[in-house]
Write a protein that holds these residues in place. Structure first.
Motif, PDB file in Angstrom:
ATOM      1  N   LEU A  21       0.819  -1.211   0.000  1.00  0.00           N
ATOM      2  CA  LEU A  21       0.000   0.000   0.000  1.00  0.00           C
ATOM      3  C   LEU A  21       0.853   1.261   0.000  1.00  0.00           C
ATOM      4  O   LEU A  21       0.589   2.230  -0.732  1.00  0.00           O
ATOM      5  CB  LEU A  21      -0.936  -0.019   1.211  1.00  0.00           C
ATOM      6  CG  LEU A  21      -1.867   1.191   1.369  1.00  0.00           C
ATOM      7  CD1 LEU A  21      -2.806   1.291   0.149  1.00  0.00           C
ATOM      8  CD2 LEU A  21      -2.668   1.081   2.664  1.00  0.00           C
ATOM      9  N   SER A  22       1.904   1.262   0.807  1.00  0.00           N
ATOM     10  CA  SER A  22       2.797   2.423   0.874  1.00  0.00           C
ATOM     11  C   SER A  22       3.506   2.650  -0.450  1.00  0.00           C
ATOM     12  O   SER A  22       3.610   3.786  -0.942  1.00  0.00           O
ATOM     13  CB  SER A  22       3.828   2.236   1.988  1.00  0.00           C
ATOM     14  OG  SER A  22       3.205   2.103   3.239  1.00  0.00           O
ATOM     15  N   ALA A  23       3.983   1.558  -1.067  1.00  0.00           N
ATOM     16  CA  ALA A  23       4.662   1.699  -2.356  1.00  0.00           C
ATOM     17  C   ALA A  23       3.712   2.238  -3.404  1.00  0.00           C
ATOM     18  O   ALA A  23       4.065   3.078  -4.243  1.00  0.00           O
ATOM     19  CB  ALA A  23       5.243   0.355  -2.766  1.00  0.00           C
ATOM     20  N   THR A  24       2.463   1.734  -3.384  1.00  0.00           N
ATOM     21  CA  THR A  24       1.467   2.211  -4.351  1.00  0.00           C
ATOM     22  C   THR A  24       1.194   3.700  -4.164  1.00  0.00           C
ATOM     23  O   THR A  24       1.134   4.469  -5.141  1.00  0.00           O
ATOM     24  CB  THR A  24       0.173   1.411  -4.202  1.00  0.00           C
ATOM     25  OG1 THR A  24       0.447   0.009  -4.377  1.00  0.00           O
ATOM     26  CG2 THR A  24      -0.859   1.855  -5.212  1.00  0.00           C
ATOM     27  N   LEU A  25       1.031   4.099  -2.901  1.00  0.00           N
ATOM     28  CA  LEU A  25       0.768   5.520  -2.635  1.00  0.00           C
ATOM     29  C   LEU A  25       1.952   6.400  -3.045  1.00  0.00           C
ATOM     30  O   LEU A  25       1.767   7.486  -3.600  1.00  0.00           O
ATOM     31  CB  LEU A  25       0.441   5.716  -1.156  1.00  0.00           C
ATOM     32  CG  LEU A  25      -0.879   5.097  -0.678  1.00  0.00           C
ATOM     33  CD1 LEU A  25      -1.041   5.274   0.833  1.00  0.00           C
ATOM     34  CD2 LEU A  25      -2.066   5.727  -1.403  1.00  0.00           C
ATOM     35  N   MET A  26       3.176   5.961  -2.795  1.00  0.00           N
ATOM     36  CA  MET A  26       4.357   6.760  -3.164  1.00  0.00           C
ATOM     37  C   MET A  26       4.480   6.899  -4.663  1.00  0.00           C
ATOM     38  O   MET A  26       4.797   7.966  -5.184  1.00  0.00           O
ATOM     39  CB  MET A  26       5.621   6.129  -2.572  1.00  0.00           C
ATOM     40  CG  MET A  26       5.741   6.317  -1.056  1.00  0.00           C
ATOM     41  SD  MET A  26       7.344   5.802  -0.391  1.00  0.00           S
ATOM     42  CE  MET A  26       7.238   4.035  -0.664  1.00  0.00           C
ATOM     43  N   VAL A  27       4.251   5.763  -5.380  1.00  0.00           N
ATOM     44  CA  VAL A  27       4.324   5.833  -6.831  1.00  0.00           C
ATOM     45  C   VAL A  27       3.241   6.754  -7.372  1.00  0.00           C
ATOM     46  O   VAL A  27       3.470   7.588  -8.267  1.00  0.00           O
ATOM     47  CB  VAL A  27       4.212   4.417  -7.439  1.00  0.00           C
ATOM     48  CG1 VAL A  27       4.049   4.483  -8.949  1.00  0.00           C
ATOM     49  CG2 VAL A  27       5.426   3.586  -7.065  1.00  0.00           C
ATOM     50  N   ALA A  28       2.032   6.637  -6.827  1.00  0.00           N
ATOM     51  CA  ALA A  28       0.932   7.485  -7.290  1.00  0.00           C
ATOM     52  C   ALA A  28       1.225   8.962  -7.023  1.00  0.00           C
ATOM     53  O   ALA A  28       0.937   9.841  -7.846  1.00  0.00           O
ATOM     54  CB  ALA A  28      -0.368   7.051  -6.613  1.00  0.00           C
TER      55      ALA A  28
END
Length: 307
Positions: A21-28
């Motif tokens: 979830l954190s990686a997805t949010l950072m990429v977004a």
């Protein structure tokens, strides 16, 4: 249906979920700036908390700055006060030097139009009492000073030298009761004798007939008779004329032009006809070697007789 995290999933599954979830949010957020508004909202929401957490440190820093600033200001004020005191002391000295310079300029200007040789001297001591009015100057025999030498200031005749030493000399003021000076009224040339009264602001003009043309305000100058004082030096101004019926002479009082009780710098004068000669016992100028200084009493008698 029970929530996902309550269905027996283990810690490892939950950790992997939050990492993804954190990686997805950072990429977004990095690629599409999708969380800009959320970050701004969260930053505004925690600003009071951040300020509250930082407040003690800020207060301590402000207090430290205030204490240090107050101490520095106090130290600086004390240093400035000390410097101001030193500068005021120097200013007083400069004022004294400026006044002395002005007096010397005035003193030298008073003899600028005369051909007499002069020497500036400074008073070392003053004796002003009704029975003896004398001053001691810081010039003596080694400077060519001789007994009977005229002494003037920027305003008029002060007196004459009566005793000399190697480095100092004693002068009798014209206000001394034992001093007499041949003078004349500048307006009409009437000759008379100016005698001291023991008061620094008062001379008496002797042997002036009741019908003589003498007025208050007349300038009295040295006549040059007697061989000691050069002619035409200001001596006094007439301040009182009393014509006494039945008496052969009027009572005339004059105020000395010289500042007998205030002058600090004076001029020793070598008249043109005096050269480097000395005054002998009878008051005449001698061309030979300077005579030795006489006793004060003898010199006083000579002074009164010849002026």
């Amino acid at each position: 249906m029970q929530p996902l995290f309550q269905q027996g999933t283990g810690p490892l599954a939950r950790t992997l979920f939050f990492v993804l979830l954190s990686a997805t949010l950072m990429v977004a957020d990095h690629r599409f700036n999708q969380l800009e508004q959320v970050r701004g909202f969260l930053s505004g929401a925690i600003a009071p908390l951040r300020y509250a957490v930082d407040l003690p440190a800020r207060f301590l820093g402000w207090g430290s700055d205030q204490v240090r600033s107050h101490g520095e200001l106090v130290e600086r004020i004390n240093a400035l006060e000390r410097e101001n005191l030193r500068l005021r002391a120097r200013q007083l000295k400069f004022e004294t030097l400026r006044s002395e310079n002005e007096r010397l300029r005035t003193l030298l200007d008073s003899s600028a139009e005369r051909d007499d040789r002069v020497l500036v001297a400074e008073l070392l001591s003053v004796a002003l009492d009704p029975y003896r009015q004398q001053v001691v100057v810081n010039q003596g025999e080694r400077d060519g000073v001789y007994a009977g030498q005229p002494l003037i200031d920027a305003y008029g005749v002060m007196g004459q030298i009566i005793n000399t030493g190697p480095f100092t000399a004693t002068a009798l003021l014209i206000s001394d009761p034992n001093h007499a000076l041949p003078v004349q009224i500048n307006r009409n040339g009437l000759r008379t004798i100016a005698e001291g009264t023991g008061e620094p602001d008062r001379l008496e003009l002797r042997y002036i007939p009741n019908n003589a043309d003498v007025r208050v305000g007349d300038l009295v100058v040295s006549s040059g008779l007697g061989g000691r004082f050069p002619p035409n030096y200001p001596v006094a101004s007439v301040v009182e004329v009393e014509r006494r019926p039945g008496q052969p002479f009027a009572r005339v009082v004059a105020a000395p032009r010289a500042q007998l009780d205030r002058s600090r710098e004076v001029l020793l004068v070598w008249p043109d006809d005096a050269g480097d000669g000395a005054v002998t016992g009878n008051g005449d100028l001698a061309a030979e070697e300077p005579a030795p200084a006489q006793d004060t009493d003898d010199t006083d008698a000579s002074t009164r007789g010849e002026g």
